[in-house]
Design an enzyme around this catalytic site. Sequence first.
Site, PDB file in Angstrom:
ATOM      1  CG  ASP A   1      -2.489  -2.557   7.449  1.00 11.61           C
ATOM      2  OD1 ASP A   1      -3.365  -2.141   8.227  1.00 11.61           O
ATOM      3  OD2 ASP A   1      -2.163  -1.955   6.402  1.00 11.61           O
TER       4      ASP A   1
ATOM      5  CD1 TRP B   1      -2.560   1.745   0.568  1.00 17.51           C
ATOM      6  CD2 TRP B   1      -2.013   1.780   2.744  1.00 17.51           C
ATOM      7  NE1 TRP B   1      -3.280   2.741   1.171  1.00 17.51           N
ATOM      8  CE2 TRP B   1      -2.970   2.794   2.497  1.00 17.51           C
ATOM      9  CE3 TRP B   1      -1.533   1.618   4.048  1.00 17.51           C
ATOM     10  CZ2 TRP B   1      -3.443   3.633   3.503  1.00 17.51           C
ATOM     11  CZ3 TRP B   1      -2.003   2.449   5.041  1.00 17.51           C
ATOM     12  CH2 TRP B   1      -2.951   3.440   4.773  1.00 17.51           C
TER      13      TRP B   1
ATOM     14  CE  LYS C   1      -9.944   0.328   1.845  1.00 19.97           C
ATOM     15  NZ  LYS C   1      -9.476   1.005   0.678  1.00 19.97           N
TER      16      LYS C   1
HETATM   17  C1  LIG Z   1      -3.308  -2.110   3.233  1.00 22.82           C
HETATM   18  C2  LIG Z   1      -4.081  -0.972   3.781  1.00 22.82           C
HETATM   19  N1  LIG Z   1      -3.908  -0.629   5.058  1.00 22.82           N
HETATM   20  C3  LIG Z   1      -4.586   0.381   5.613  1.00 22.82           C
HETATM   21  C4  LIG Z   1      -5.486   1.115   4.882  1.00 22.82           C
HETATM   22  C5  LIG Z   1      -6.168   2.223   5.629  1.00 22.82           C
HETATM   23  O1  LIG Z   1      -7.310   2.711   5.155  1.00 22.82           O
HETATM   24  P1  LIG Z   1      -8.221   3.730   5.976  1.00 22.82           P
HETATM   25  O2  LIG Z   1      -7.335   4.720   6.622  1.00 22.82           O
HETATM   26  O3  LIG Z   1      -9.094   4.300   4.950  1.00 22.82           O
HETATM   27  O4  LIG Z   1      -8.955   2.906   6.963  1.00 22.82           O
HETATM   28  C6  LIG Z   1      -5.689   0.817   3.519  1.00 22.82           C
HETATM   29  C7  LIG Z   1      -6.586   1.590   2.668  1.00 22.82           C
HETATM   30  O5  LIG Z   1      -6.578   1.586   1.480  1.00 22.82           O
HETATM   31  C8  LIG Z   1      -4.975  -0.272   2.967  1.00 22.82           C
HETATM   32  O6  LIG Z   1      -5.133  -0.632   1.694  1.00 22.82           O
END
Ligand SMILES: Cc1ncc(COP(=O)(O)O)c(C=O)c1O
Length: 407
Positions: A214, A130, A253
């Site tokens: 994560d 990410w 999500k």
């Molecule tokens: C691998 C991963 N970790 C963490 C996140 C954190 O997302 P958010 O801050 O929107 O909860 C994302 C979002 O795309 C992700 O793909």
Amino acid sequence: MSLFEHILEGVPDSIFAMMEAFAADTNDKKVNLSPGIYRDDNAKTWVLPSVQKAREILVADQNLNHDISPQMGNPDLVSVARQITFKDTLSSRIITSMQTISGTGANHFIARLLSDTLQPKTVWLSNPTWENHPKIWTHVNSAIEQHLYPYYDYRTSTLDIEGMISTLKERASRGDVIILQVCAHNPTGLDPSMEDWETIAEVCEEKGIFPVLDSAYQGFATGDADNDAWAIRHFAARSRGTMEFAVTQSFSKNFGLYGERVGVLHIVTRTRGSAAKAESALKTLSRAEITSAPAFGAKVVATILQDQVLREQWQEDLKTMSGRLRHMRKRLYDELIKRNTPGNWAHLLTDIGMFSYMRLSEDQLAILRNTFHVYLLPSSRLSWTGLTSRNVEYVAESIHKVVTLSM
Ligand SMILES: Cc1ncc(COP(=O)(O)O)c(C=O)c1O
């Protein structure tokens, strides 16, 4: 002269840049396959029926107020978050949990805390990962080295588990940190098998590497929140429950609550003493940075997970989302095969979650965007969420033309 004149310009974030370019594109054939935000088959944002219902309950509540949450976050949210993450392993481990500003905030808090306490020499990130993982760690402490461990085999579109394990065995040091994505890996859509997870956990233990799991897509990968948390529970239970690690949990999500910023950070420690210290450090950090986490989305998640009927509806909603994405995978695969589009597309059927790596070159991606108005990230990540029964043939035809054109 302005005080801000010396600011060095940052590199624009590719997702936000792509979203802006897409919004400015006036072509009516345009298709956005870049953001990781779920859309329904009409390419519209989807409010989960379970969320809709919880919202109605909350808004109808005469006692709904806008008070600040306690320092560790909304207690109901934190309680259900612990339950869906750890389930049976919850009672046997000592776990400190704090509500955060979504998954990003959880990643940020654990990076800050580990940088201050463990002071790792290196943080290991999957190749690729990410795009915010390296940014968060650089922002927290640019002196911590960032190394990539092999993950995606660019030749075969499969998981390079041997490369990953041997790299960690040979190069990682005691006290390093590793970021591991629990399921529906962003950006590749490739997840380790249960056997792979056992090996990964073993290496982390042997080498004394601190794992940060994560968890941004629980329920999205298989449509089943328990299946998707298998790795976390394995880490919690192995070695008779002695392994220390953290989990960064996002509800963006799996509840479609992207803008509400709901997340939780869990830190699993060996002793109550260290748990108390972790809690105290998190409170200090949170007070200085955010004072209190956002309230409304937290109430939505807690309302759903505390109510049997709403919880069942949510499980249905997860199946609807993951099922639609699986269906689109099959549709695009079939359309490419029908056209004899050169390339190996089999992985489109076996990848998991929101994303797949298409292995298109920068030039091919530019033609796709400029000529056909189909937007993928510069890394060649395709987000399945933008594909619908109405545009899938057009997207397949566009990819086919781009691939054959450049041969
Ligand atoms: C691998 C991963 N970790 C963490 C996140 C954190 O997302 P958010 O801050 O929107 O909860 C994302 C979002 O795309 C992700 O793909």
